[in-house]
Design an enzyme around this catalytic site. Sequence first.
Site, short mmCIF file in Angstrom:
data_model
loop_
_atom_site.label_atom_id
_atom_site.label_comp_id
_atom_site.label_asym_id
_atom_site.label_seq_id
_atom_site.Cartn_x
_atom_site.Cartn_y
_atom_site.Cartn_z
CD GLU A 250 -8.61 3.93 12.35
OE1 GLU A 250 -9.28 2.90 12.53
OE2 GLU A 250 -7.69 4.00 11.49
CE1 TYR B 148 -18.45 25.75 -2.77
CE2 TYR B 148 -19.81 26.58 -0.98
CZ TYR B 148 -19.52 26.50 -2.33
OH TYR B 148 -20.30 27.17 -3.23
CE LYS C 172 -6.78 1.97 2.39
NZ LYS C 172 -5.75 1.46 3.31
CD GLU D 217 -2.93 -0.80 2.43
OE1 GLU D 217 -4.11 -0.44 2.26
OE2 GLU D 217 -2.44 -1.03 3.56
#
Length: 116
Positions: free
Chosen positions: A73, A53, A98, A21
């Site tokens: 997290e 935004y 994810k 990854e």
Amino acid sequence: MDKVLIQGLQIETIIGIYEWEKKLHQTLSLDLEMAWDNRAAAEHDDYSKALCYETVSRRLTQLISEKPIELIETVAERVATCLLDEFQVPRVRVRVMKPGAVPAANAVGVEIERSR
């Protein structure tokens, strides 16, 4: 309290705990719910009093993609901290998804809520 929403902000980054990854870019999807008093901006149609935004989206993209992160997290906490500290948002809810992390699921994710 009013809210400013950003849904499905797609950010490409290096994320994950496995070595494979850490060698490829993956896309995270963020949903943001930011407490913001919109009355002053609306009353005078004044952009300077609005929570932009576009500016928020650009800053978060930079924050998340600047260096590899292992955990979603961590992404959620960094996003919440940035919004509270840099944009003076009084309360935020952050959802980080994810896609493809678990073969049997469309996506996995975390959701946190933080306030000043």
